[in-house]
Design an enzyme around this catalytic site. Structure first.
Site, PDB file in Angstrom:
ATOM      1  N   SER A   1       0.840  -1.193   0.000  1.00 25.33           N
ATOM      2  CA  SER A   1       0.000   0.000   0.000  1.00 25.33           C
ATOM      3  C   SER A   1       0.884   1.254   0.000  1.00 25.33           C
ATOM      4  CB  SER A   1      -0.926  -0.050   1.215  1.00 25.33           C
ATOM      5  OG  SER A   1      -2.018   0.797   1.033  1.00 25.33           O
TER       6      SER A   1
ATOM      7  N   ARG B   1     -11.606   6.843   9.509  1.00 25.01           N
ATOM      8  CA  ARG B   1     -11.112   5.468   9.593  1.00 25.01           C
ATOM      9  C   ARG B   1     -12.169   4.478   9.094  1.00 25.01           C
ATOM     10  NH1 ARG B   1      -7.092   1.866   9.268  1.00 25.01           N
ATOM     11  NH2 ARG B   1      -7.354   0.113  10.695  1.00 25.01           N
TER      12      ARG B   1
ATOM     13  N   ASP C   1      -8.476  -6.986  -4.521  1.00 24.02           N
ATOM     14  CA  ASP C   1      -8.110  -5.637  -4.089  1.00 24.02           C
ATOM     15  C   ASP C   1      -8.627  -4.628  -5.119  1.00 24.02           C
ATOM     16  OD1 ASP C   1      -6.881  -3.258  -3.364  1.00 24.02           O
ATOM     17  OD2 ASP C   1      -4.865  -4.096  -3.233  1.00 24.02           O
TER      18      ASP C   1
ATOM     19  N   HIS D   1      -8.064  -5.262  -0.213  1.00 24.84           N
ATOM     20  CA  HIS D   1      -6.728  -4.680  -0.141  1.00 24.84           C
ATOM     21  C   HIS D   1      -5.937  -5.216   1.053  1.00 24.84           C
ATOM     22  CE1 HIS D   1      -3.572  -1.770  -0.521  1.00 24.84           C
ATOM     23  NE2 HIS D   1      -3.869  -1.153   0.602  1.00 24.84           N
ATOM     24  N   ASP D   2      -6.624  -5.460   2.148  1.00 24.38           N
ATOM     25  CA  ASP D   2      -5.970  -5.944   3.362  1.00 24.38           C
ATOM     26  C   ASP D   2      -5.356  -7.333   3.230  1.00 24.38           C
ATOM     27  OD1 ASP D   2      -5.945  -3.891   5.106  1.00 24.38           O
ATOM     28  OD2 ASP D   2      -7.675  -4.518   6.298  1.00 24.38           O
TER      29      ASP D   2
END
Lengths: 377, 201
Positions: free
Chosen positions: A151, A221, A317, A350-351
């Site tokens: 990232s 967040r 992702d 994405h994680d």
């Protein structure tokens, strides 16, 4: 975030030689907070830098003293793990602009003895990398075995490779992009607007005023967190399940588990992150455009590079999708670089790079191993 | 795909020392490894299956996951000294386009094919009237990856049509090999089980 963060148990490096920034200003007293794992060998040839992502920190593979949770890449880095600390000396530094000990908006501005706040200069990814370079010089390491990151960490890796090609042997940018897309910028703007819309942000002066824009930061967040996941992973994890109730409430409480989960993510984030840091770091990511910074095409930047690359992306992702990563692969291939590319099948969004993906681990282990064989470690 | 030792050795013999190569359909990297060890090449692999890419990467070989049909366009003109396509062209969707791409991105290309004109193939079909199964073509018609089989002559024809120059041909039959400067003889289309072509634009 409080101001006694300097007491966080980790290593610190301070430098009074001004750090020139991309925006033309400078940081006169630089502090870099970092953690290291493993031992630096005699000829200092086994060092690896790992660059953390937006909400990451230097506590890569050790307990985070703020959250008391395991390091964010504990799974990848450690004794016998793909990045093996029995073999390599692994360094992870809190980024410039961060809020866990490195110079950032919560630091004291030496010119007036007050917290920087919004007087902190707008920094860029290359400024972050330059600060890390100072640390590497301080540690007297000439050549890094590898620079690794996912990232925003991947952006730093690309910047490292573009700016300091003779100081690194290999580079592993993961789930990243060579420039922020309109969609990436859009999500960051949502987060920033949420923070700045919170009255407790107090025009950025909240530390001085004694408030804390926790609402704004937690909404930022929450928004960002959704972008790190995927529809498949959300459905699998939460579906439409209700939180501690049998029926919907016909109200605006957290009826659904996903709501409760996001609220929790937001609430816990504010305990370990500073709102202004969030503004500065997301801005640095938005400004990231390797071609623009280096005034060359990607292919030209990496033409005839001797750095060995491994690029990794994940099929689920959508924030930094395989296509963005493939663009880097394409440019590297066109420039004659030695490049490997793995696109890992995963529905975790994405994680995924932070989560259990055995195929990814194998590729990491194999690649780093091959680099270390070539470097005769 | 590179499961044939002789094929591997012959291709290795055609590759010059220290050059930059692309192995299309590199499998688990057997040929790349051989070329790295024996010819000190700077090798790069392209492979469809993630698992095989990982195997390559774990051996220290550079490989990219990708599809021969769609991803050759990734590479600019003449970006490799030599591009290798070993026993793969018959399994691609568009062999004609791939051939064009190979000589576009490589100063030279090496293509090896199983020969559908081989006498055992012909005999098998003539005798039984069924899709032939041989050592080289060991799948049933319904589960074969080989969707675009051709004979040596078919391949030579296509090269001619595309103005691709055949510099060298090596024809393999059982354990014998025969080399030709340029295109092979018509006889080879009958006796050859496999052919390796060195081609360029």
């Amino acid at each position: 975030m409080n101001t006694d963060q300097n007491k966080l148990p980790c290593s610190y490096f301070t430098d009074t030689k001004p750090l020139l920034l991309e925006n033309g200003t400078s940081i006169d007293e630089l502090t870099v907070a970092y953690e290291s794992y493993g031992k630096l060998n005699k000829d200092k040839s086994n060092a690896i830098i790992i660059c953390h992502a937006l909400s990451g920190d230097q506590f890569l593979a050790s307990k985070n003293p703020l959250t008391n949770k395991d390091g964010w890449w504990n799974r990848m880095v450690g004794s016998g793990k793909p990045i093996d600390t029995d073999k390599y000396f692994v360094i992870c530094a809190n980024v410039l602009g961060g809020c866990l000990g490195s110079t950032g908006p919560t630091s004291i501005n030496p010119s007036n003895g007050e917290e920087y706040g919004l007087n902190f200069p707008v920094i860029t990814i290359s400024d972050m990398v330059n600060a890390q370079m100072r640390l590497i010089q301080y540690l007297e390491i000439d050549k890094l075995l590898s620079v690794i990151g996912g990232s925003m960490g991947g952006m730093q890796v690309l910047e490292w490779a573009a700016s300091y090609p003779s100081n690194i042997l290999s580079a592993i940018p993961i789930a990243t992009s060579s420039r922020h897309t309109a969609q990436n910028i859009a999500f960051h703007e949502l987060g920033r607007q949420a923070i700045m819309a919170d009255p407790d942000w107090s025009g950025g002066n909240y530390i001085k005023v004694g408030t804390n824009p926790t609402k704004g930061l937690s909404i930022a967040r929450m928004t960002a967190h959704v972008t790190y996941l995927s529809e498949a992973s959300l459905t699998k994890k939460f579906g439409r399940r209700l939180q501690d109730k049998e029926e919907i409430s016909f109200g605006f409480d957290a009826d659904f588990q996903i709501e409760s989960y996001l609220r929790h993510q937001g609430l816990t984030f504010v305990d370990r992150f500073d709102a202004n840091s969030y503004l500065y770091i997301t801005r640095a990511m938005d400004y990231f455009d390797l071609e623009k910074t280096h005034k060359k095409s990607l292919t030209e930047i990496f033409e005839k590079t001797n750095i060995k690359f491994l690029i990794a992306s994940f099929t689920g992702d959508w924030l930094y999708p395989p296509s963005e990563n493939l663009m880097i692969v394409r440019a590297l291939s066109a420039g004659g670089a030695d490049v490997s590319f793995v696109n890992i099948e995963s529905d975790k969004g994405h994680d995924a790079f932070l989560l259990e993906e055995p195929e990814f681990d194998d590729a990491m282990r194999g690649f780093i191993n091959s680099v270390s064989i070539e470097a005769k470690i | 795909m590179n499961n044939n030792r002789t094929d591997l050795e012959l291709i290795t013999s055609l590759v010059e020392e220290g050059i930059r190569i692309l192995d299309v359909g590199c499998g688990n990297g057997e040929l790349l490894q051989s070329l790295k060890d024996k010819k000190n090449v700077k090798g790069q692999g392209l492979e469809l299956k993630q698992e095989r890419v990982n195997q390559c990467v774990s051996k220290g070989l550079s490989a990219i996951q990708g599809n021969a049909d769609s991803d050759l366009s990734l590479y600019p003109n003449q970006s490799f000294d030599c591009v290798i396509l070993s026993q793969t062209i018959q399994a691609t969707n568009n062999p004609k386009n791939i051939l064009i791409e190979l000589v576009r991105i490589g100063k030279k290309a090496i293509v090896s094919i199983p020969n559908f004109g081989f006498w055992k193939v012909r005999l098998g079909f003539a005798t039984y009237g069924k899709m032939p199964i041989t050592k080289k073509l060991s799948n049933n018609w319904y589960d074969t990856p080989n969707i675009h089989l051709c004979s040596i002559l078919d391949f030579v024809d296509l090269c001619r049509e595309l103005n691709i120059k055949i510099e060298k041909t090596i024809v393999l039959s059982s354990n014998k090999t025969k080399s030709y400067n340029g295109s092979p003889s018509n006889w080879s289309n009958f006796f050859g089980e496999e052919a390796i072509f060195l081609i360029k634009n």
